[in-house]
Design an enzyme around this catalytic site. Structure first.
Site, PDB file in Angstrom:
ATOM      1  N   ARG A   1     -44.189  43.154  35.376  1.00 27.58           N
ATOM      2  CA  ARG A   1     -45.231  43.215  34.340  1.00 27.58           C
ATOM      3  C   ARG A   1     -46.612  43.463  34.941  1.00 27.58           C
ATOM      4  O   ARG A   1     -47.380  44.292  34.450  1.00 27.58           O
ATOM      5  CB  ARG A   1     -45.240  41.934  33.519  1.00 27.58           C
ATOM      6  CG  ARG A   1     -46.257  41.955  32.375  1.00 27.58           C
ATOM      7  CD  ARG A   1     -46.377  40.590  31.708  1.00 27.58           C
ATOM      8  NE  ARG A   1     -45.121  40.149  31.148  1.00 27.58           N
ATOM      9  CZ  ARG A   1     -44.668  40.480  29.945  1.00 27.58           C
ATOM     10  NH1 ARG A   1     -45.373  41.303  29.184  1.00 27.58           N
ATOM     11  NH2 ARG A   1     -43.521  40.013  29.506  1.00 27.58           N
TER      12      ARG A   1
ATOM     13  N   SER B   1     -50.010  39.090  25.020  1.00 27.26           N
ATOM     14  CA  SER B   1     -48.824  39.730  25.551  1.00 27.26           C
ATOM     15  C   SER B   1     -47.563  39.207  24.857  1.00 27.26           C
ATOM     16  O   SER B   1     -47.636  38.431  23.901  1.00 27.26           O
ATOM     17  CB  SER B   1     -48.742  39.505  27.067  1.00 27.26           C
ATOM     18  OG  SER B   1     -47.723  40.298  27.637  1.00 27.26           O
ATOM     19  N   HIS B   2     -46.401  39.649  25.335  1.00 30.34           N
ATOM     20  CA  HIS B   2     -45.121  39.280  24.746  1.00 30.34           C
ATOM     21  C   HIS B   2     -44.159  38.927  25.869  1.00 30.34           C
ATOM     22  O   HIS B   2     -44.088  39.632  26.884  1.00 30.34           O
ATOM     23  CB  HIS B   2     -44.571  40.454  23.926  1.00 30.34           C
ATOM     24  CG  HIS B   2     -43.452  40.072  23.009  1.00 30.34           C
ATOM     25  ND1 HIS B   2     -42.201  39.705  23.450  1.00 30.34           N
ATOM     26  CD2 HIS B   2     -43.396  40.013  21.651  1.00 30.34           C
ATOM     27  CE1 HIS B   2     -41.422  39.431  22.421  1.00 30.34           C
ATOM     28  NE2 HIS B   2     -42.132  39.609  21.313  1.00 30.34           N
ATOM     29  N   SER B   3     -43.414  37.849  25.672  1.00 30.49           N
ATOM     30  CA  SER B   3     -42.569  37.339  26.752  1.00 30.49           C
ATOM     31  C   SER B   3     -41.438  38.285  27.136  1.00 30.49           C
ATOM     32  O   SER B   3     -40.961  38.256  28.272  1.00 30.49           O
ATOM     33  CB  SER B   3     -41.975  35.981  26.359  1.00 30.49           C
ATOM     34  OG  SER B   3     -41.198  36.105  25.176  1.00 30.49           O
ATOM     35  N   SER B   4     -41.012  39.142  26.219  1.00 27.32           N
ATOM     36  CA  SER B   4     -39.843  39.966  26.512  1.00 27.32           C
ATOM     37  C   SER B   4     -40.070  41.463  26.359  1.00 27.32           C
ATOM     38  O   SER B   4     -39.114  42.237  26.350  1.00 27.32           O
ATOM     39  CB  SER B   4     -38.665  39.542  25.613  1.00 27.32           C
ATOM     40  OG  SER B   4     -39.029  39.615  24.253  1.00 27.32           O
TER      41      SER B   4
END
Length: 388
Positions: A280, A224-227
Site C-alpha cells: 500500500r 483509506s480502506h482496509s482491503s
C-alpha cells in the site's frame, strides 16, 4: 398526484433525533404527523442552537410538515388529550426515556386499539443489562463499535453526523410502512421495537464479519480502506482528490489513461488488488507522485473522462451549493417560525409525486385546533396551563 400516505395519521411523543427523523419521513410521504411536545420548551432539539434564523438546526431538519401539540403529560388531562388523538390515529411513535411511556399510561394503547401500529424506539431495547441506560448517539456509536473503526490509526472518532440516531430512525420509518402494508391486507396492528444499538450494529456489517470470522480487529484507516488500494486522498497542485480503484481493470485505466504512467500497470507489486494492499505505501506513493502534477479541476476532468471513481473533497459550504443538487432542482422553500429557508428534497423521488415539504411548526402552533379536535375545552386547558 396522490400522496403515498394520504389519510394516515401519526401521533408521536418524540424528542431529539431518532424518532423525529422517522416521523418526518412519514410526513414527507403525506402522513399527518401530530408531534406532542412539552409545554416548557418543547422538544429538546429546539434549543440545541439557534443557527437557522433563530431556530435550531436539528429541529428544522427533523420536523417539517408536522403539527405541534404542547400539552403537560404530567396531568391527567394532558394524557387524556393524547389518548383521544391516538384513538383516531393509525400510528403511535415514542422515544421517551426507558419506562416513561408506561408510566404515562401509553404502554397499553393496543388493548383498546388493536389495529394501531405502535413503535417504541429506545437506545438498547427492552430487557438486558442496559435496558434503562440513557442512549445518546455518541454513546451508542461507542457501544456498537463504530467509533473503534472510525478515525485514523492514531485516534478514534465518532462520525460527524448522528449515525446511530439516523440508522434507528430510518428502520423505524421502514417498520411503520411494513406494518401499515400488513394492516391494509389483514386489519392487524403491530407493536414494534427499534433499538439504536441494534440498528447501528447492523450497519457494522463487514467490519463485524471480519472480526467474527477472520479473527482480526478492523483497523482505523482514515480515508483509506482496509482491503482496497489505491483508496485514499491524493495530493494535487492545489488540493486533494479522493480516488477509489476497486478492481484491477480500474487500476490499469488509472495509471495508463489518467496518470500517464503505463509502466505501473504491470509492476508486479501492483498488478492485483491483493498485491496493491500488501504494498500500500509504495502504491500510494506512486499514485501521489503523479496526481500532484495536475490541479484539482484538471485531474477531476481526466478521472471522469476515464471513468475512474473519484471525488473532490468538498466542505459543507460547497455541498450547500453542489452543482449536482442545483442541476437536479433538489431545493425547496419551507417556512419556519422566523423565516423561510431552503430545505433539501428527500432522496426518494416518485415520478408522480413530490414530497410534501411542509413548514416547521412553532411550539404549540396547532395546540388550540388539536384540543378542539380531541373534544376538550381548548380555552380552559390553555388558561390552566395544561396546554400551550
Amino acid at each position: 398526484m396522490t400522496r403515498p400516505l394520504d389519510g394516515v395519521t401519526v401521533v408521536a411523543v418524540e424528542q431529539a433525533v431518532a424518532a423525529p427523523l422517522a416521523t418526518r419521513n412519514l410526513a414527507d410521504l403525506g402522513a399527518r404527523v401530530i408531534k406532542v411536545e412539552r409545554v416548557d420548551g418543547g422538544d429538546f432539539a429546539r434549543a440545541y442552537d439557534h443557527a437557522v434564523h433563530g431556530s435550531g438546526a436539528h429541529f428544522v431538519w427533523l420536523n417539517r410538515g408536522k403539527e405541534s401539540l404542547a400539552v403537560d403529560l404530567k396531568t391527567d388531562e394532558g394524557r387524556d388529550v393524547v389518548r383521544r388523538l391516538v384513538a383516531k390515529a393509525d400510528v403511535f411513535v415514542q422515544n421517551l426515556a426507558p419506562g416513561a411511556a408506561e408510566r404515562l399510561g401509553f404502554g397499553d394503547l393496543r388493548a383498546d386499539h388493536p389495529e394501531l401500529v405502535v413503535v417504541n424506539l429506545s437506545g438498547f431495547g427492552a430487557g438486558g443489562p442496559m435496558e434503562r441506560r440513557k442512549a445518546y448517539d455518541m454513546l451508542v456509536q461507542a457501544e456498537a463499535g463504530l467509533i473503534a473503526i472510525t478515525g485514523t490509526p492514531d485516534a478514534p472518532a465518532k462520525t460527524g453526523i448522528p449515525t446511530a440516531d439516523i440508522a434507528s430512525g430510518m428502520y423505524c420509518a421502514q417498520a411503520v410502512l411494513a406494518a401499515l402494508l400488513r394492516r391494509w391486507r389483514t386489519g392487524e396492528g403491530a407493536t414494534i421495537e427499534v433499538s439504536m444499538l441494534e440498528a447501528t450494529v447492523e450497519w457494522m456489517g463487514y467490519a463485524l464479519n471480519t472480526r467474527m470470522y477472520a479473527g482480526t480487529e478492523p483497523e482505523r484507516m482514515g480515508l483509506s480502506h482496509s482491503s482496497i488500494a489505491p483508496y485514499d486522498a491524493f495530493p494535487t497542485r492545489d488540493g486533494q482528490m479522493l480516488i477509489g480503484v476497486q478492481n484491477d481493470t480500474g487500476w490499469r485505466t488509472l495509471v495508463t489513461d489518467v496518470l500517464d504512467a503505463p509502466e505501473l500497470a504491470d509492476d508486479p507489486r501492483f498488478t492485483t488488488n491483493v498485491q496493491r494492499v500488501a504494498h500500500r505505501a509504495e502504491c500510494d506513493a506512486a499514485v501521489a507522485a503523479r496526481t500532484s502534477l495536475w490541479s484539482n479541476s484538471e485531474l477531476d476532468d481526466r478521472l471522469a473522462a476515464a471513468g475512474v471513481p473519484a471525488a473532490q473533497l468538498k466542505d459543507v459550504g460547497q455541498v450547500a451549493d453542489h452543482p449536482q443538487l442545483r442541476a437536479r432542482d433538489r431545493w425547496r422553500k419551507i417556512g419556519t417560525e422566523f423565516a423561510r429557508i431552503d430545505a433539501l428534497l428527500p432522496p426518494v423521488t416518485f415520478d408522480d409525486f413530490e414530497a410534501c415539504m411542509g413548514d416547521v411548526p412553532a411550539l404549540g402552533e396547532h395546540t388550540h385546533a388539536l384540543l378542539v379536535e380531541s373534544g376538550v375545552d381548548a380555552d380552559d386547558y390553555l388558561r390552566r396551563g395544561i396546554a400551550r
